[in-house]
Design a protein around this motif. Structure first.
Motif, PDB file in Angstrom:
ATOM      1  N   GLU A  30     -13.108  -8.272  -4.057  1.00 51.15           N
ATOM      2  CA  GLU A  30     -13.188  -7.051  -4.858  1.00 51.15           C
ATOM      3  C   GLU A  30     -14.116  -7.141  -6.052  1.00 51.15           C
ATOM      4  O   GLU A  30     -14.676  -6.142  -6.488  1.00 51.15           O
ATOM      5  CB  GLU A  30     -11.785  -6.679  -5.363  1.00 51.15           C
ATOM      6  CG  GLU A  30     -10.747  -6.552  -4.268  1.00 51.15           C
ATOM      7  CD  GLU A  30     -11.137  -5.514  -3.237  1.00 51.15           C
ATOM      8  OE1 GLU A  30     -11.797  -4.525  -3.611  1.00 51.15           O
ATOM      9  OE2 GLU A  30     -10.799  -5.704  -2.051  1.00 51.15           O
ATOM     10  N   GLN A  69      -2.868  -7.747  -1.444  1.00 50.37           N
ATOM     11  CA  GLN A  69      -3.843  -6.734  -1.055  1.00 50.37           C
ATOM     12  C   GLN A  69      -3.220  -5.348  -1.058  1.00 50.37           C
ATOM     13  O   GLN A  69      -3.824  -4.368  -1.507  1.00 50.37           O
ATOM     14  CB  GLN A  69      -4.387  -7.045   0.346  1.00 50.37           C
ATOM     15  CG  GLN A  69      -5.548  -6.164   0.777  1.00 50.37           C
ATOM     16  CD  GLN A  69      -6.833  -6.536   0.088  1.00 50.37           C
ATOM     17  OE1 GLN A  69      -7.352  -7.635   0.273  1.00 50.37           O
ATOM     18  NE2 GLN A  69      -7.368  -5.638  -0.715  1.00 50.37           N
ATOM     19  N   ARG A  70      -1.959  -5.269  -0.602  1.00 52.16           N
ATOM     20  CA  ARG A  70      -1.261  -3.990  -0.605  1.00 52.16           C
ATOM     21  C   ARG A  70      -1.062  -3.496  -2.042  1.00 52.16           C
ATOM     22  O   ARG A  70      -1.250  -2.316  -2.340  1.00 52.16           O
ATOM     23  CB  ARG A  70       0.080  -4.130   0.098  1.00 52.16           C
ATOM     24  CG  ARG A  70       0.858  -2.818   0.223  1.00 52.16           C
ATOM     25  CD  ARG A  70       2.175  -3.023   0.929  1.00 52.16           C
ATOM     26  NE  ARG A  70       1.978  -3.542   2.277  1.00 52.16           N
ATOM     27  CZ  ARG A  70       2.470  -4.693   2.716  1.00 52.16           C
ATOM     28  NH1 ARG A  70       3.162  -5.468   1.902  1.00 52.16           N
ATOM     29  NH2 ARG A  70       2.242  -5.081   3.951  1.00 52.16           N
ATOM     30  N   VAL A  73      -4.309  -2.209  -3.324  1.00 49.37           N
ATOM     31  CA  VAL A  73      -4.596  -0.881  -2.776  1.00 49.37           C
ATOM     32  C   VAL A  73      -3.798   0.179  -3.527  1.00 49.37           C
ATOM     33  O   VAL A  73      -4.315   1.251  -3.865  1.00 49.37           O
ATOM     34  CB  VAL A  73      -4.282  -0.834  -1.273  1.00 49.37           C
ATOM     35  CG1 VAL A  73      -4.354   0.597  -0.753  1.00 49.37           C
ATOM     36  CG2 VAL A  73      -5.273  -1.713  -0.509  1.00 49.37           C
ATOM     37  N   GLN A  76      -5.429   0.857  -6.754  1.00 52.67           N
ATOM     38  CA  GLN A  76      -6.674   1.589  -6.610  1.00 52.67           C
ATOM     39  C   GLN A  76      -6.429   3.027  -6.181  1.00 52.67           C
ATOM     40  O   GLN A  76      -7.184   3.922  -6.542  1.00 52.67           O
ATOM     41  CB  GLN A  76      -7.583   0.853  -5.623  1.00 52.67           C
ATOM     42  CG  GLN A  76      -8.081  -0.480  -6.195  1.00 52.67           C
ATOM     43  CD  GLN A  76      -8.799  -1.313  -5.162  1.00 52.67           C
ATOM     44  OE1 GLN A  76      -8.543  -1.212  -3.974  1.00 52.67           O
ATOM     45  NE2 GLN A  76      -9.720  -2.141  -5.628  1.00 52.67           N
ATOM     46  N   ARG A  77      -5.372   3.246  -5.395  1.00 53.57           N
ATOM     47  CA  ARG A  77      -5.030   4.617  -5.039  1.00 53.57           C
ATOM     48  C   ARG A  77      -4.682   5.416  -6.287  1.00 53.57           C
ATOM     49  O   ARG A  77      -5.051   6.590  -6.410  1.00 53.57           O
ATOM     50  CB  ARG A  77      -3.843   4.627  -4.078  1.00 53.57           C
ATOM     51  CG  ARG A  77      -4.204   4.324  -2.634  1.00 53.57           C
ATOM     52  CD  ARG A  77      -2.955   4.214  -1.807  1.00 53.57           C
ATOM     53  NE  ARG A  77      -3.243   4.044  -0.400  1.00 53.57           N
ATOM     54  CZ  ARG A  77      -2.357   3.636   0.501  1.00 53.57           C
ATOM     55  NH1 ARG A  77      -1.131   3.342   0.112  1.00 53.57           N
ATOM     56  NH2 ARG A  77      -2.692   3.515   1.760  1.00 53.57           N
ATOM     57  N   ARG A  83     -10.381   4.477  -1.807  1.00 52.87           N
ATOM     58  CA  ARG A  83      -9.129   4.591  -1.064  1.00 52.87           C
ATOM     59  C   ARG A  83      -9.307   4.265   0.420  1.00 52.87           C
ATOM     60  O   ARG A  83      -8.571   3.452   0.986  1.00 52.87           O
ATOM     61  CB  ARG A  83      -8.557   5.997  -1.226  1.00 52.87           C
ATOM     62  CG  ARG A  83      -7.274   6.237  -0.435  1.00 52.87           C
ATOM     63  CD  ARG A  83      -6.818   7.656  -0.579  1.00 52.87           C
ATOM     64  NE  ARG A  83      -6.640   8.013  -1.982  1.00 52.87           N
ATOM     65  CZ  ARG A  83      -6.467   9.256  -2.397  1.00 52.87           C
ATOM     66  NH1 ARG A  83      -6.491  10.251  -1.519  1.00 52.87           N
ATOM     67  NH2 ARG A  83      -6.300   9.508  -3.668  1.00 52.87           N
ATOM     68  N   GLU A  86     -10.036   0.519   1.212  1.00 55.84           N
ATOM     69  CA  GLU A  86      -8.899  -0.350   0.953  1.00 55.84           C
ATOM     70  C   GLU A  86      -7.804  -0.162   2.005  1.00 55.84           C
ATOM     71  O   GLU A  86      -7.139  -1.120   2.386  1.00 55.84           O
ATOM     72  CB  GLU A  86      -8.340  -0.077  -0.444  1.00 55.84           C
ATOM     73  CG  GLU A  86      -9.284  -0.442  -1.572  1.00 55.84           C
ATOM     74  CD  GLU A  86      -9.697  -1.891  -1.490  1.00 55.84           C
ATOM     75  OE1 GLU A  86     -10.817  -2.199  -1.901  1.00 55.84           O
ATOM     76  OE2 GLU A  86      -8.917  -2.724  -0.984  1.00 55.84           O
ATOM     77  N   GLU A  87      -7.621   1.083   2.477  1.00 55.47           N
ATOM     78  CA  GLU A  87      -6.626   1.310   3.514  1.00 55.47           C
ATOM     79  C   GLU A  87      -7.024   0.593   4.798  1.00 55.47           C
ATOM     80  O   GLU A  87      -6.171   0.057   5.513  1.00 55.47           O
ATOM     81  CB  GLU A  87      -6.457   2.808   3.754  1.00 55.47           C
ATOM     82  CG  GLU A  87      -5.716   3.514   2.618  1.00 55.47           C
ATOM     83  CD  GLU A  87      -5.696   5.018   2.789  1.00 55.47           C
ATOM     84  OE1 GLU A  87      -6.444   5.510   3.668  1.00 55.47           O
ATOM     85  OE2 GLU A  87      -4.943   5.678   2.062  1.00 55.47           O
ATOM     86  N   LEU A  90      -6.382  -3.122   4.423  1.00 59.84           N
ATOM     87  CA  LEU A  90      -4.971  -3.463   4.474  1.00 59.84           C
ATOM     88  C   LEU A  90      -4.547  -3.857   5.882  1.00 59.84           C
ATOM     89  O   LEU A  90      -3.611  -4.629   6.071  1.00 59.84           O
ATOM     90  CB  LEU A  90      -4.141  -2.269   3.992  1.00 59.84           C
ATOM     91  CG  LEU A  90      -2.626  -2.487   3.873  1.00 59.84           C
ATOM     92  CD1 LEU A  90      -2.335  -3.629   2.909  1.00 59.84           C
ATOM     93  CD2 LEU A  90      -1.947  -1.220   3.416  1.00 59.84           C
TER      94      LEU A  90
END
Length: 391
Positions: A30, A69-70, A73, A76-77, A83, A86-87, A90
């Motif tokens: 990242e 990582q979740r 995310v 960041q969401r 978005r 990152e989804e 995941l």
């Protein structure tokens, strides 16, 4: 310890080991240090909550990476940032072979980024790689926690966005680790032991002989720790230390690590310093020290560093090997502005029989000393010679 406490301790050890590795992976992916650290901290908290009851996952590192990582995310969401990418990430599998070895080493390089001051690099290394809390780092450096938090936050902002794509400067990493080692033992965290732990870790990640050289140097110095001070806190010079209190196991390990590094035939300054420390450790008494070899190693070290501090220490060794007058001649080439110049001059003048000059120099050295133990020692030396002159 009860049977219920043991798993928690195992979990704590696992998390301290894996935390920096997981952080390295997320930062490399990242480039956002602060956000990645927040996500990893959330994952560590969840692991600490779940693992004692559920047992360790089959692959604890992969579990932490997935959860972190979740968490990242989710962060960041909340900021409506990247978005979709990152989804998708995941759903990626657990870290593969390319992510198993290098990320902690890259994290070292990031924490020792050239844009950081040495103080900030040390603090960030202890926080991110060492896994210490901000409070622990602050206590170790005897500063308020708020001050240390600001220092670490500024360091994180400085390195945010730095992509870990190319090898960093290993010399900077070693310098920072040596700075940590030399900070001493204040606070609840033993910084010397922490530096040794981190350098051991770095030695498993890098095959550079200078890493092993630094580890050997730390081990050999640390072996003398218990003999350096009296029970009431007085500094004991190397020549006067009770060598039966030296840690022979650490000495043996340090010598073994050094010999393996020297066998690589790529001499560096930490290896040369460790060789000097090994010669001191090998002597059963101060009088048995092989000062001729010590001088030879200082010559090697001077050729590598061209450091006035090395020249100062070499003058002491020359004084032991060839007599105090030879030592004073060697000292004449060292700038008087070099720290501890007066202390070395005082010692050599005393050995040469010039007690009044030695007393004056000890007093001057005491006034310039930067820590209380050294200042008190030098003051006692000046007082001792003053007493001898009047008796």
């Amino acid at each position: 310890m009860t049977s219920q406490e043991a798993p928690a301790l195992d979990v704590e050890a696992q998390l301290r080991l894996l935390g920096p590795q997981v952080l390295g992976i997320l930062v490399r992916r990242e480039g956002n240090f602060a956000a990645a650290e927040d996500a990893v901290q959330e994952a560590l908290i969840e692991a600490y909550r779940r693992w004692p009851a559920d047992g360790l996952p089959r692959d604890p590192k992969a579990w932490l990476v997935t959860v972190a990582q979740r968490k990242l995310v989710d962060l960041q969401r909340s900021e409506v940032a990247r978005r979709r990418r990152e989804e998708r990430e995941l759903e990626e599998p657990a870290p593969g072979p390319t992510e198993q070895a290098d990320d902690t080493l890259l994290l070292y390089f990031l924490c020792c980024h050239p844009s950081l001051t040495p103080a900030s690099a040390v603090a960030l290394t202890l926080r991110a790689v060492g896994g210490l809390t901000t409070r622990q780092v602050a206590e170790a450096y005897l500063v308020p926690e708020a001050t240390m938090a600001q220092r670490i936050s500024r360091a994180k902002r400085t390195v945010d966005g730095e992509r870990l794509r190319t090898p960093g400067d290993l010399r900077s990493v070693l310098t920072v680790l040596y700075l940590v080692f030399n900070e001493g033992y204040s606070g609840e965290v033993d910084l010397a032991a922490e530096a040794i732990r981190l350098t051991r870790q770095l030695a498993t990640l890098s095959d550079e002989p200078e890493v092993a050289g630094l580890l050997a140097l730390m081990l050999l110095h640390h072996a003398r720790r218990e003999a350096r001070f009296t029970a009431d806190g007085r500094l004991v010079p190397l020549a006067e230390q009770d060598r039966s209190r030296w840690d022979t196991a650490l000495i043996a390990e340090g010598v073994q690590v050094l010999q393996a590094a020297l066998a690589r035939d790529r001499l560096g300054e930490y290896q040369a310093q460790a060789a000097i420390a090994a010669l001191h450790a090998d002597a059963p008494t101060a009088e048995d020290t092989d000062w001729t070899q010590v001088v030879e190693w200082y010559d090697e070290l001077a050729a590598l560093t061209d450091s006035p501090v090395v020249a100062l220490n070499r003058a002491v060794a020359v004084g032991e090997a060839d007599g105090p007058l030879a030592g004073l001649r060697a000292l004449a080439a060292v700038p008087v502005s070099v720290p501890r110049h007066d202390a070395v001059a005082a010692y050599l003048h005393e050995r040469a029989g010039d007690l009044e000059q030695a007393r004056s120099l000890y007093a001057a050295a005491a006034r310039a000393a930067t820590n209380a133990a050294e200042r008190d020692h030098l003051t006692r030396q000046a007082a001792r010679l003053g007493h001898a002159a009047t008796s």
